[in-house]
Scaffold this motif. Structure first.
Motif, PDB file in Angstrom:
ATOM      1  N   CYS A  20       0.831  -1.207   0.000  1.00  0.00           N
ATOM      2  CA  CYS A  20       0.000   0.000   0.000  1.00  0.00           C
ATOM      3  C   CYS A  20       0.872   1.267   0.000  1.00  0.00           C
ATOM      4  N   ILE A  21       1.915   1.253   0.876  1.00  0.00           N
ATOM      5  CA  ILE A  21       2.797   2.431   0.967  1.00  0.00           C
ATOM      6  C   ILE A  21       3.429   2.730  -0.386  1.00  0.00           C
ATOM      7  N   HIS A  22       3.937   1.640  -1.039  1.00  0.00           N
ATOM      8  CA  HIS A  22       4.628   1.863  -2.325  1.00  0.00           C
ATOM      9  C   HIS A  22       3.659   2.234  -3.433  1.00  0.00           C
ATOM     10  N   LEU A  23       2.412   1.742  -3.307  1.00  0.00           N
ATOM     11  CA  LEU A  23       1.406   2.132  -4.290  1.00  0.00           C
ATOM     12  C   LEU A  23       1.172   3.649  -4.194  1.00  0.00           C
ATOM     13  N   ARG A  24       1.094   4.134  -2.971  1.00  0.00           N
ATOM     14  CA  ARG A  24       0.902   5.572  -2.764  1.00  0.00           C
ATOM     15  C   ARG A  24       2.097   6.352  -3.324  1.00  0.00           C
ATOM     16  N   LEU A  25       3.310   5.820  -3.034  1.00  0.00           N
ATOM     17  CA  LEU A  25       4.532   6.513  -3.507  1.00  0.00           C
ATOM     18  C   LEU A  25       4.574   6.588  -5.029  1.00  0.00           C
ATOM     19  N   SER A  26       4.040   5.517  -5.664  1.00  0.00           N
ATOM     20  CA  SER A  26       4.122   5.489  -7.133  1.00  0.00           C
ATOM     21  C   SER A  26       3.287   6.614  -7.750  1.00  0.00           C
ATOM     22  N   PHE A  27       2.339   7.156  -6.994  1.00  0.00           N
ATOM     23  CA  PHE A  27       1.516   8.254  -7.530  1.00  0.00           C
ATOM     24  C   PHE A  27       2.149   9.618  -7.270  1.00  0.00           C
ATOM     25  N   GLU A  28       3.229   9.604  -6.479  1.00  0.00           N
ATOM     26  CA  GLU A  28       3.854  10.882  -6.111  1.00  0.00           C
ATOM     27  C   GLU A  28       4.541  11.511  -7.324  1.00  0.00           C
ATOM     28  N   MET A  34       7.798   3.145 -12.111  1.00  0.00           N
ATOM     29  CA  MET A  34       7.833   1.700 -12.390  1.00  0.00           C
ATOM     30  C   MET A  34       8.428   0.865 -11.260  1.00  0.00           C
ATOM     31  N   PRO A  35       9.562   1.233 -10.653  1.00  0.00           N
ATOM     32  CA  PRO A  35      10.101   0.398  -9.567  1.00  0.00           C
ATOM     33  C   PRO A  35       9.070   0.185  -8.457  1.00  0.00           C
ATOM     34  N   HIS A  36       8.309   1.226  -8.150  1.00  0.00           N
ATOM     35  CA  HIS A  36       7.319   1.110  -7.076  1.00  0.00           C
ATOM     36  C   HIS A  36       6.208   0.139  -7.449  1.00  0.00           C
ATOM     37  N   ILE A  37       5.773   0.227  -8.703  1.00  0.00           N
ATOM     38  CA  ILE A  37       4.683  -0.687  -9.126  1.00  0.00           C
ATOM     39  C   ILE A  37       5.160  -2.140  -9.073  1.00  0.00           C
ATOM     40  N   TYR A  38       6.405  -2.374  -9.547  1.00  0.00           N
ATOM     41  CA  TYR A  38       6.955  -3.749  -9.478  1.00  0.00           C
ATOM     42  C   TYR A  38       7.035  -4.209  -8.035  1.00  0.00           C
ATOM     43  N   PHE A  39       7.452  -3.264  -7.156  1.00  0.00           N
ATOM     44  CA  PHE A  39       7.603  -3.660  -5.753  1.00  0.00           C
ATOM     45  C   PHE A  39       6.240  -3.992  -5.131  1.00  0.00           C
ATOM     46  N   VAL A  40       5.225  -3.186  -5.524  1.00  0.00           N
ATOM     47  CA  VAL A  40       3.857  -3.455  -5.038  1.00  0.00           C
ATOM     48  C   VAL A  40       3.446  -4.881  -5.431  1.00  0.00           C
ATOM     49  N   CYS A  41       3.695  -5.249  -6.703  1.00  0.00           N
ATOM     50  CA  CYS A  41       3.336  -6.582  -7.204  1.00  0.00           C
ATOM     51  C   CYS A  41       4.066  -7.660  -6.402  1.00  0.00           C
ATOM     52  N   ALA A  42       5.397  -7.423  -6.210  1.00  0.00           N
ATOM     53  CA  ALA A  42       6.194  -8.420  -5.489  1.00  0.00           C
ATOM     54  C   ALA A  42       5.666  -8.608  -4.067  1.00  0.00           C
ATOM     55  N   ALA A  43       5.365  -7.496  -3.379  1.00  0.00           N
ATOM     56  CA  ALA A  43       4.894  -7.578  -1.988  1.00  0.00           C
ATOM     57  C   ALA A  43       3.543  -8.286  -1.912  1.00  0.00           C
ATOM     58  N   LEU A  44       2.671  -7.902  -2.890  1.00  0.00           N
ATOM     59  CA  LEU A  44       1.352  -8.554  -2.921  1.00  0.00           C
ATOM     60  C   LEU A  44       1.499 -10.062  -3.147  1.00  0.00           C
ATOM     61  N   SER A  73       1.773 -21.492  -7.970  1.00  0.00           N
ATOM     62  CA  SER A  73       2.683 -21.167  -9.082  1.00  0.00           C
ATOM     63  C   SER A  73       2.491 -19.720  -9.559  1.00  0.00           C
ATOM     64  N   LEU A  74       1.227 -19.279  -9.555  1.00  0.00           N
ATOM     65  CA  LEU A  74       0.954 -17.928 -10.070  1.00  0.00           C
ATOM     66  C   LEU A  74       1.651 -16.840  -9.244  1.00  0.00           C
ATOM     67  N   PRO A  75       1.399 -16.771  -7.888  1.00  0.00           N
ATOM     68  CA  PRO A  75       2.115 -15.733  -7.122  1.00  0.00           C
ATOM     69  C   PRO A  75       3.626 -15.888  -7.161  1.00  0.00           C
ATOM     70  N   ILE A  76       4.098 -17.159  -7.244  1.00  0.00           N
ATOM     71  CA  ILE A  76       5.561 -17.352  -7.306  1.00  0.00           C
ATOM     72  C   ILE A  76       6.105 -16.701  -8.582  1.00  0.00           C
ATOM     73  N   ALA A  77       5.426 -16.984  -9.701  1.00  0.00           N
ATOM     74  CA  ALA A  77       5.864 -16.395 -10.979  1.00  0.00           C
ATOM     75  C   ALA A  77       5.811 -14.870 -10.906  1.00  0.00           C
ATOM     76  N   VAL A  78       4.692 -14.362 -10.375  1.00  0.00           N
ATOM     77  CA  VAL A  78       4.540 -12.897 -10.274  1.00  0.00           C
ATOM     78  C   VAL A  78       5.652 -12.315  -9.402  1.00  0.00           C
ATOM     79  N   GLY A  85      11.758  -7.143 -12.444  1.00  0.00           N
ATOM     80  CA  GLY A  85      11.335  -5.843 -12.961  1.00  0.00           C
ATOM     81  C   GLY A  85      11.790  -4.701 -12.055  1.00  0.00           C
ATOM     82  N   TYR A  86      11.652  -4.950 -10.724  1.00  0.00           N
ATOM     83  CA  TYR A  86      12.051  -3.920  -9.775  1.00  0.00           C
ATOM     84  C   TYR A  86      13.525  -3.579  -9.925  1.00  0.00           C
TER      85      TYR A  86
END
Lengths: 611, 205
Positions: A20-28, A34-44, A73-78, A85-86
């Motif tokens: 959530c924090i990085h999602l907010r940062l990505s809008f700043e 892009m690094p923030h969005i990748y990190f959001v995906c990884a954390a999720l 397998s899906l979250p592992i791949a993501v 990507g990050y």
């Protein structure tokens, strides 16, 4: 309720919070998105994995167990792709082919595990319950031999190499030290999660999957980074407030007003000093209309043009204008500004304003004194030429007298030769005009007045100067010569004051030839020549007189310096002042016994072809 | 042939003043020759030019005083009247010392100008009459023979016939004959008159 069913959801929650924090940062604004969005995906993905791990521990049915493994397998791949990507978007330093290899390998491995039946990457054959600390039991499977697990391992190894490579290069390129911590924690996460999974799957240790726990390092690193960021921001904010206080103090001390104009929104921010200068209270919102209304109507066009030019060219804007205060008083303001475009495309202008009223007034007083001095000098010049001017007046007056006398005689003789009488009357009229012209020239030179710049023809100016000194030159037996360019250049100047300069130089030249012997030529040249490819005109007065020594030349413009027995030594100084008021410089070249040349250069306004 | 008419020679570099002055003098019945520069006048002068010069003192190139000097260098006996827009004392003194007849302001009333011109022309006429008389005397002297002139030279020195005869190595009686011939040719009976004539004609100096 046991500690297991508490800890795994906590891990998932932590991951979600970080996401959530990085999602907010990505809008700043002003942040790499892009690094923030990748990190959001990884954390999720790690959060989801954490939930699935908990589910696996509770499942007692082999089929459900394998189904969960297949879905995992899906979250592992993501997760793997997002980490790749990050690193790729944050550090921008590693080899692209490594990243692509990671993505391809993990997609193949996890895709196979998800879509295909039977043992591929992870597959359980049987389940049994295992008891651990605190008497908590959980489901532990016996894993089948999986033929494609090495692809996943290869993907993770490639990822580790990619992270290590990127971090190394990033630091070499001057990246921050924090990147090492970041890279290190990501590598640790990969090694520990994959390594632990391997030991579990091969039945070497009897433990549930702990992928989400390996992520703690990353969470800590990210957390500390964020905390540092917050601390930095707080420190910056304090420093900024301090700076603002200092700027405000400086602004008040120097009475320098600041302003920022958002041209796109037409809003002007102005500090207190600026508001005070313009007499605008702090509650009123300022826009261009408020600004224009405060301007003196005569200056509006000039200011608008200066702003428009600055916006067009991107050059600095500088203007001095008057404003009308609500009290009715006039204030002189000197303004400077610089246009810029903000990141969101808004057109801005930042600048300063300053009250120059008192400076303007003292300048005007100085100009007035200078004008008076120039006038007295002109009066003195005309005094020096009084005799020759009287002679010049006597010529036409004498001719008028003779013509009138002749007419009288003809009339008393009864000789009514109308042709001759008409000629006589015509000549009287012409001589009267001639005498009038002499008087006009004298009056022009004797009148007082401020510096009045106007467009002047150089030919006319030099012609007038010649007319003024012609009689004097004749009396002194001096030959006057004139040298004019073929075109008719026009300069911006004050007619009377420039004439005064020329007159002063011409009379000086004549004085310089007083000592000339009988046989040496007495010549004064008044000339104008185009220079700098016709952009400027050089006006010069040259004589064949005694010239000056180096010492005299060095002091010639000093006030009260003179080599003449009469004269105050002010003429040349005043002339130099007048030329300086025309943004030029009066210069002299001379060598002893070889005559002198005085000259100054004025810019040509335009050039009209000689008719 | 001798020029008999008297001309007023007017020199002024100011065209309008030149024209106006010449107009006035013509209206007053004078014969006028107008020149824009001193050099033009000098080029136009002949040894027997008769009249006077009215010149602007202040002119570019050759000024009035230069002109006056040149005239006396050429032994042209033309009286000069100067006109000036502004009178300076040194120039006036110099001009008068060199024999200027008059010195006038340009804006002097016409009566003064006319009086000055009239005076100058009278000077010229007088000079001219004198010149004519001297030339006549010279012509009479020219009619004497060489021997008669030798005798005359001795006579005006107050020598007696006997002394002259001894000096010239001739008979006293011959001297007497020569003296009679001289008094007849020169139409002068007395020795005193003869001496005066010789001086006026500038002989034997």
């Amino acid at each position: 309720m046991n500690w297991m069913s508490l800890i795994w959801p906590m891990m998932a929650g932590t991951c979600l919070t970080l996401a959530c924090i990085h999602l907010r940062l990505s809008f700043e604004r002003g942040v790499k998105r892009m690094p923030h969005i990748y990190f959001v995906c990884a954390a999720l993905a790690v959060g989801v994995i954490s939930c699935l791990e908990l589910e696996l521990m509770r499942t007692t049915d082999v089929e459900t167990y394998n189904s969960i493994l297949s879905w995992a397998s899906l979250p592992i791949a993501v997760m793997v792709i997002s980490v790749t990507g990050y690193v790729a978007t944050f550090m921008r330093a590693g080899h692209h082919w490594l990243a692509i290899m990671v993505v391809v390998l993990i997609s193949v491995a996890e895709g196979a595990n998800f879509f295909l039946e039977g043992p591929m990457v992870r597959y359980a054959t049987s389940l049994h319950q295992q008891e651990t600390w605190g008497g908590v039991t959980f489901t532990l499977p016996t894993y089948a031999h999986c033929p494609l697990v090495w692809i996943e391992v290869l993907a993770v190894i490639a990822l580790i190499i990619f992270i290590a490579d990127s971090t190394y290069r990033f630091c070499r390129q001057g990246g921050s030290r924090r990147a090492i911590l970041m890279g290190g924690s990501l590598i640790f996460f990969q090694i520990s999660s994959r390594g632990h999974a391997m030991l579990v799957e091969n039945g070497i240790i009897h433990s549930p999957y702990l992928v989400s726990f390996s992520f703690i390092g990353v969470i800590l690193t990210m957390g500390s980074t964020l905390a540092n960021g917050v601390l930095d921001a707080s420190r910056l904010s304090t420093a900024l407030q301090e700076t603002e206080r200092k700027v405000d103090l400086a602004s008040r001390a120097s009475q320098l007003g600041f302003w920022t104009w958002d041209l796109t929104l037409d809003q002007i921010w102005a500090n207190d000093v600026t508001r005070d200068l313009f007499g605008v209270s702090s509650t009123i919102k300022i826009n261009s209309e408020v600004f224009h209304n405060s301007l003196h109507p005569e200056d509006l066009a000039e200011v608008s043009e200066a702003i428009a030019t600055s916006r067009q060219t991107g050059n600095e804007y500088a203007c001095t204008y008057r404003i009308c205060l609500p009290s009715g008083a006039i204030r002189w303001i000197a303004a400077r500004g610089r246009p810029s475009i903000s990141e969101n495309g808004h057109e801005f202008m930042h600048g300063v304003v300053m009250d120059v009223t008192s400076h303007r007034e003292s300048t005007r007083e100085l100009e007035s004194v200078r004008g008076q001095l120039a006038h007295s000098s002109r009066v003195s010049l005309m005094g020096q030429m009084a005799a020759s001017l009287a002679h010049e007046l006597n010529q036409p007056l004498g001719a008028i007298l003779r013509n009138a006398e002749t007419a009288e005689i003809l009339l008393t003789q009864g000789n009514l030769d109308t042709v001759e009488l008409a000629e006589i009357v015509r000549d009287i009229r012409q001589d009267d005009q001639r005498a009038g012209a002499v008087i006009d020239r004298m009056r022009a030179m004797l009148k007082t007045g401020h510096l009045q710049m106007e467009q002047l023809s150089v030919h006319e100016l030099l012609g007038e100067a010649m007319a003024l000194v012609r009689a004097e030159a004749k009396t002194r037996g001096i030959t006057l010569r004139q040298q004019l360019p073929p075109h008719q250049p026009v300069v911006m100047a004050d007619r009377v004051q420039l004439l005064q300069v020329l007159l002063n130089l011409l009379l000086n030249s004549m004085d310089a030839m007083k000592e000339n012997s009988e046989d040496s030529p007495k010549e004064v040249l008044l000339g104008a020549t185009l220079t700098d490819e016709g952009r400027n005109i050089k006006i010069h007065v040259q004589d064949t007189g005694c010239g000056m020594t180096t010492d005299q030349l060095a002091r010639v413009f000093e006030p009260f310096y003179t080599t003449k027995s009469h004269g105050m030594g002010l003429g040349l100084g005043i002339s130099a002042d007048i030329v300086a008021a025309h943004d030029s410089e009066l210069r002299a070249i001379s060598s002893h016994g070889q005559g002198s040349t005085f000259y100054f250069v004025l810019p040509c306004q335009k050039e009209t072809v000689h008719q | 042939m001798r020029e008999n008419k008297a001309y007023v020679h007017l020199v002024d570099d100011d065209a309008s003043a030149l024209l106006a002055t010449s107009r006035l003098l013509r209206a007053m019945g004078y014969a006028v020759r107008a020149y824009a520069a001193a050099a033009d006048l000098l080029a136009d002068l002949r040894p027997d030019t008769y009249g006077c010069v009215v010149a602007d003192l202040n002119m570019p190139g050759m000024d009035g005083l230069d002109l006056q000097r040149e005239l006396s260098r050429r032994e042209l006996r033309l009286p000069v009247v100067f006109l000036t827009g502004q009178g300076s004392i040194p120039a006036t003194v110099r001009a008068m010392r060199e024999g200027a007849v008059d010195f006038l302001e340009k804006r002097a009333p016409k009566e003064e100008l006319i009086r000055a011109v009239q005076k100058a022309l009278e000077h010229a006429a007088h000079d001219r009459a004198e010149q004519v008389r001297i030339e006549q005397i010279r012509a009479r002297f020219d009619s004497l023979s060489v021997r008669e002139k030798e005798v005359l030279a001795h006579v005006v020195l107050g020598k007696l016939n006997k002394q002259i005869a001894a000096d010239l190595g001739i008979h006293e009686r011959t001297v007497k004959l020569h003296r009679t011939a001289i008094t007849t040719k020169l139409q002068t009976p007395s020795v005193a008159q003869l001496t005066q004539l010789v001086m006026e004609a500038g002989l034997f100096q």
